[in-house]
Design a protein around this motif. Structure first.
Motif, short mmCIF file in Angstrom:
data_model
loop_
_atom_site.label_atom_id
_atom_site.label_comp_id
_atom_site.label_asym_id
_atom_site.label_seq_id
_atom_site.Cartn_x
_atom_site.Cartn_y
_atom_site.Cartn_z
N ALA A 105 -1.65 88.59 -58.74
CA ALA A 105 -2.33 89.49 -59.67
C ALA A 105 -1.35 90.03 -60.71
CB ALA A 105 -2.98 90.63 -58.90
N GLN A 106 -0.18 90.39 -60.24
CA GLN A 106 0.81 90.91 -61.18
C GLN A 106 1.25 89.83 -62.16
OE1 GLN A 106 3.62 92.15 -58.24
NE2 GLN A 106 3.01 94.31 -58.35
N GLY A 107 1.40 88.60 -61.65
CA GLY A 107 1.79 87.50 -62.53
C GLY A 107 0.75 87.22 -63.58
N LEU B 182 0.98 89.95 -66.17
CA LEU B 182 2.11 89.77 -67.07
C LEU B 182 1.85 88.66 -68.09
CD1 LEU B 182 5.16 90.07 -64.64
CD2 LEU B 182 4.45 91.70 -66.40
N ALA B 183 1.11 87.62 -67.66
CA ALA B 183 0.81 86.51 -68.57
C ALA B 183 -0.08 86.98 -69.72
CB ALA B 183 0.13 85.38 -67.80
N ASP B 184 -0.94 87.98 -69.44
CA ASP B 184 -1.84 88.48 -70.48
C ASP B 184 -1.20 89.57 -71.34
OD1 ASP B 184 -3.74 86.76 -69.58
OD2 ASP B 184 -4.69 88.24 -68.26
N ARG B 185 -0.03 90.02 -70.93
CA ARG B 185 0.61 91.15 -71.59
C ARG B 185 1.86 90.67 -72.35
NH1 ARG B 185 3.74 96.00 -68.41
NH2 ARG B 185 4.22 97.34 -70.21
N LYS B 186 2.02 91.17 -73.53
CA LYS B 186 3.20 90.81 -74.32
C LYS B 186 4.31 91.80 -74.02
CE LYS B 186 4.52 89.35 -78.95
NZ LYS B 186 4.09 89.20 -80.36
N LEU B 187 5.38 91.29 -73.41
CA LEU B 187 6.49 92.16 -73.04
C LEU B 187 7.48 92.30 -74.19
CD1 LEU B 187 7.26 90.85 -69.44
CD2 LEU B 187 6.00 92.89 -70.10
N HIS B 188 8.09 93.45 -74.25
CA HIS B 188 9.12 93.71 -75.26
C HIS B 188 10.38 94.20 -74.56
CE1 HIS B 188 6.33 93.39 -78.67
NE2 HIS B 188 5.45 94.02 -77.89
N LEU B 189 11.50 93.82 -75.13
CA LEU B 189 12.77 94.33 -74.65
C LEU B 189 13.22 95.42 -75.61
CD1 LEU B 189 15.36 94.37 -73.01
CD2 LEU B 189 16.21 92.47 -74.39
N TRP B 190 13.28 96.64 -75.11
CA TRP B 190 13.68 97.77 -75.94
C TRP B 190 15.19 97.95 -75.85
CZ3 TRP B 190 9.99 99.31 -79.06
CH2 TRP B 190 8.66 99.10 -78.68
N LEU B 191 15.85 97.88 -76.99
CA LEU B 191 17.30 98.04 -77.05
C LEU B 191 17.61 99.33 -77.80
CD1 LEU B 191 19.84 96.45 -76.19
CD2 LEU B 191 19.92 95.53 -78.51
N ASN B 192 18.05 100.33 -77.09
CA ASN B 192 18.35 101.62 -77.70
C ASN B 192 19.77 101.58 -78.26
OD1 ASN B 192 18.70 104.23 -78.47
ND2 ASN B 192 18.24 105.15 -76.48
N VAL B 193 19.87 101.53 -79.59
CA VAL B 193 21.18 101.43 -80.23
C VAL B 193 21.63 102.78 -80.80
CG1 VAL B 193 20.92 98.99 -80.77
CG2 VAL B 193 20.12 100.71 -82.41
N GLY B 194 21.02 103.86 -80.28
CA GLY B 194 21.38 105.19 -80.77
C GLY B 194 22.85 105.54 -80.53
N SER B 195 23.44 104.92 -79.53
CA SER B 195 24.85 105.22 -79.22
C SER B 195 25.80 104.21 -79.86
CB SER B 195 25.06 105.21 -77.70
OG SER B 195 24.72 103.94 -77.15
N ALA B 196 25.28 103.32 -80.70
CA ALA B 196 26.14 102.31 -81.33
C ALA B 196 27.16 102.96 -82.25
CB ALA B 196 25.28 101.31 -82.11
N LYS B 197 28.28 102.29 -82.39
CA LYS B 197 29.37 102.79 -83.25
C LYS B 197 29.79 101.66 -84.18
CE LYS B 197 32.96 101.55 -79.90
NZ LYS B 197 32.06 100.75 -79.08
N VAL B 198 30.54 102.02 -85.21
CA VAL B 198 31.06 101.02 -86.13
C VAL B 198 32.03 100.11 -85.39
CG1 VAL B 198 32.43 100.64 -88.21
CG2 VAL B 198 30.78 102.50 -88.14
N GLY B 199 31.81 98.80 -85.50
CA GLY B 199 32.64 97.83 -84.78
C GLY B 199 31.83 97.10 -83.73
#
Length: 220
Positions: free
Chosen positions: A16-18, A21-38
Motif C-alpha cells: 500500500a505504501q509503495g 509513493l508511486a502516485d506521489r511526486k517526491l521532492h528532496l528539500w535542500l536547506n542551503v540557509g547555512s551555506a557560505k561562500v566557497g
C-alpha cells in the motif's frame, strides 16, 4: 555551481505504501540557509525527503550534495559597439549608437569586478545604403560563468550619409545675359570679372564636374 537535478532513492515499504509513493511526486528539500561562500557539503537524510510514516530509507544516490557558492553583485557598464564591414561604396558611416548605452550586469562578485565594459557581437553593416536599426547580441558567456544582463534587448542605430565630392573652381569669367528691351548690352560691364565657385556633388555621379560645366552669369 549546479547541483544534481535528481537523486535515486531506494526505500522499504509495504504494498500500500509503495502504491502511494508511486502516485506521489517526491521532492528532496535542500536547506542551503547555512551555506557560505566557497565549498559546501550537505548530507541527505530521511528528513530531507519527507517520506510518509512507516517508509524506511534504504539507499540514496548521491547521498552527499556538494556545490560551490559565490557572492553575487551587480554593476552598470557601458556597451561598446564592434563594427564589421562597411556601408555601400557611395555611403559613409555618419554615426552608430547603442540603445541603451549602458546595461546592468548581475553575477559572481569576482567576475563582475573585472568587467569595465561589454563589447557587442560584430554588428555587420556591409552594403547598408540607408539608416537602420539592428538587434545586437551581447556575448556575456565569454566574460565568465553565471552572468545575467538587463535589459536583454539591445539595438544599434546606424546612420549613414551619401559620400560627396567637393572642389573649388577659381578664376571663372562672369558673363552678362542681356534681356531684350533692356539696356544696351555693349555698355554694360561687370565687376569682378572673375569669381571662384565651390561645389559638391554625389560621389556616385557618373560624370565629374569640370570648370567648363560652370558658367557664372549676371542677368540684366
Amino acid at each position: 555551481t549546479e547541483v544534481p537535478g535528481s537523486v535515486t532513492v531506494q526505500v522499504l515499504a509495504n504494498t500500500a505504501q509503495g502504491r502511494f509513493l508511486a502516485d506521489r511526486k517526491l521532492h528532496l528539500w535542500l536547506n542551503v540557509g547555512s551555506a557560505k561562500v566557497g565549498s559546501n557539503t550537505f548530507l541527505i537524510s530521511n528528513e530531507s525527503l519527507d517520506l510518509p510514516r512507516g517508509v524506511q530509507l534504504r539507499k540514496i544516490t548521491p547521498s552527499i550534495i556538494e556545490f560551490e557558492a559565490v557572492r553575487l553583485a551587480d554593476k552598470e557598464v557601458p556597451v561598446k559597439p564592434v563594427v564589421s564591414g562597411r556601408l555601400n561604396l557611395a555611403y559613409r558611416l555618419k554615426s552608430l549608437t547603442i540603445e541603451p548605452a549602458h546595461v546592468l550586469l548581475k553575477g559572481p562578485q569576482e567576475v563582475i569586478d573585472g568587467i569595465t565594459e561589454i563589447d557587442t557581437a560584430p554588428i555587420v553593416i556591409e552594403g547598408i545604403t540607408h539608416n537602420q536599426s539592428l538587434a545586437v547580441n551581447l556575448p556575456i558567456n565569454d566574460l565568465g560563468p553565471g552572468l545575467e544582463v538587463s535589459p536583454k534587448e539591445i539595438r544599434a542605430i546606424i546612420i549613414g550619409e551619401e559620400m560627396m565630392e567637393e572642389k573649388t573652381f577659381s578664376d571663372l569669367p562672369v558673363r552678362i545675359d542681356h534681356k531684350s528691351g533692356g539696356l544696351n548690352g555693349a555698355r554694360l560691364t561687370v565687376a569682378p570679372e572673375k569669381v571662384s565657385v565651390s561645389m559638391s556633388w554625389p560621389a556616385v555621379r557618373m560624370k565629374t564636374v569640370t570648370a567648363e560645366d560652370i558658367r557664372p552669369i549676371v542677368y540684366v
